[in-house]
Design a protein around this motif. Sequence first.
Motif, PDB file in Angstrom:
ATOM      1  N   LYS A  99       0.791  -1.230   0.000  1.00 41.61           N
ATOM      2  CA  LYS A  99       0.000   0.000   0.000  1.00 41.61           C
ATOM      3  C   LYS A  99       0.827   1.286   0.000  1.00 41.61           C
ATOM      4  CE  LYS A  99      -4.412  -1.193  -0.008  1.00 41.61           C
ATOM      5  NZ  LYS A  99      -5.400  -0.620  -0.965  1.00 41.61           N
ATOM      6  N   TRP A 157      -1.634   5.960   5.815  1.00 44.65           N
ATOM      7  CA  TRP A 157      -2.413   4.897   6.438  1.00 44.65           C
ATOM      8  C   TRP A 157      -1.841   4.530   7.804  1.00 44.65           C
ATOM      9  CZ3 TRP A 157      -6.932   3.588   4.499  1.00 44.65           C
ATOM     10  CH2 TRP A 157      -7.167   3.621   3.118  1.00 44.65           C
ATOM     11  N   TYR A 170     -10.740  -0.024  13.533  1.00 41.32           N
ATOM     12  CA  TYR A 170     -11.682   0.654  12.637  1.00 41.32           C
ATOM     13  C   TYR A 170     -13.063   0.717  13.277  1.00 41.32           C
ATOM     14  CZ  TYR A 170     -14.552   1.506   8.439  1.00 41.32           C
ATOM     15  OH  TYR A 170     -15.442   2.026   7.523  1.00 41.32           O
ATOM     16  N   ASN A 222     -11.280   6.171   8.633  1.00 44.54           N
ATOM     17  CA  ASN A 222     -10.962   6.134   7.208  1.00 44.54           C
ATOM     18  C   ASN A 222      -9.472   6.214   6.936  1.00 44.54           C
ATOM     19  OD1 ASN A 222     -13.598   5.798   6.241  1.00 44.54           O
ATOM     20  ND2 ASN A 222     -14.004   7.996   6.373  1.00 44.54           N
ATOM     21  N   LEU A 233      -5.978   1.462   7.775  1.00 44.72           N
ATOM     22  CA  LEU A 233      -5.905   0.506   6.666  1.00 44.72           C
ATOM     23  C   LEU A 233      -6.423  -0.864   7.081  1.00 44.72           C
ATOM     24  CD1 LEU A 233      -4.842  -0.237   3.803  1.00 44.72           C
ATOM     25  CD2 LEU A 233      -2.635  -0.759   4.892  1.00 44.72           C
ATOM     26  N   GLY A 238     -13.774  -1.768   6.520  1.00 44.21           N
ATOM     27  CA  GLY A 238     -13.498  -0.615   5.675  1.00 44.21           C
ATOM     28  C   GLY A 238     -13.217  -0.984   4.241  1.00 44.21           C
ATOM     29  N   PHE A 252     -10.394  -1.606   2.853  1.00 42.44           N
ATOM     30  CA  PHE A 252      -9.201  -0.960   2.305  1.00 42.44           C
ATOM     31  C   PHE A 252      -8.133  -1.942   1.833  1.00 42.44           C
ATOM     32  CE2 PHE A 252     -10.603   2.236   5.661  1.00 42.44           C
ATOM     33  CZ  PHE A 252     -11.381   2.966   4.769  1.00 42.44           C
TER      34      PHE A 252
END
Length: 354
Positions: free
Chosen positions: A167, A261, A270, A280, A283, A326, A328
């Motif tokens: 990422k 992140w 989260y 948000n 990650l 999320g 992600f």
Amino acid sequence: MRRVAKLSAACAVTAALALTATACGSTSSDNNASSSSSSSSGGGKGVKIGLAFDVGGRGDRSFNDSAARGADKAKGEFSGDIKELTAKTSDTEADREQRLSDLADAGYNPIIGVGFSYATSMTKVAAKYPKVSFGIVDSVVNAKNVDSITFTEEQGSYLAGVAAALKTKKDHVGFVGGVDVPLIKKFEAGFVQGVKDTNPKVKVDTQYLSHGSDFSGFASPDKGKEAAQGMLDNGADVIYSAAGSSGNGAIEAVNGVKGAWAIGVDSDQYNIPGLAKYKNSILTSMVKNVDVGVYDFIKSVHDGKPLTGTNTYSLAKDGVSLATSGGFIDDIQAKLDVAKKKIVDGSIKVKTTP
């Protein structure tokens, strides 16, 4: 509910050598952590659960809260009663020994020490109360009436490292550790190995917030925020924290930088209400299922067959995992699954020291 097999005798000996190298446990500041106690009752007809929390106790949004979830589940299922006592960062061995003894004297059974700091005191108290079942999270106590609940933090952290390497857009990530004790070194070792195995070009910054017997690094969100901010200023764009409530500060710092992140720890951060405004930027989280270990132990006592010895919750047993909340990491899930399979089948050996 899955039951975890005991380690082999050889592994148990190895784990015992790590007695002083334990727990992502100390988690919050002395604000609201003044050796407080609370209790809740489900009618008193079931098990009487004694919880000796690490600093911060219930409400730390991470380690202690995970243990509390396991106890709450057991309380609900078995019409039990919970007594909670919470540590201070200034605790001595005598304080911890007294806390465990108070719970035993009050008739609580089982009694769980949440965190490595209870290892020495539990060794003494368990010997004095041989008919009481004790559990300890993140440490090994060699006694006939103790369940040592341990986890393969390095394996989950390896996956966090894979995610970070996939990422990052700057080929630069960071690790914030609460205290440089051997347990937290396991988190660092797995994370760095996961990063480097995925992309050797990625730079990894590492910083510990306190050292030796100074456990304030687990309880200082301001220090976590400062450390993460320094890494962000230096070019990192993914930061993994294994630092108790100090990690909440790191998450806050990351939230202030567009495109950066944070990777949470212990609980699925989260979904923690107190961190909702930062979600948000989270990650994923390296979830350590302390709640499962605590629940399994309490259930075993309720069933009249108390778990003892060292019981390890590994990646293969879903004792550790990466949260998917999320969405992600959905785009890299296939690669994470490949890495997980290799760890489980032994193709990848994850280091426990940096």
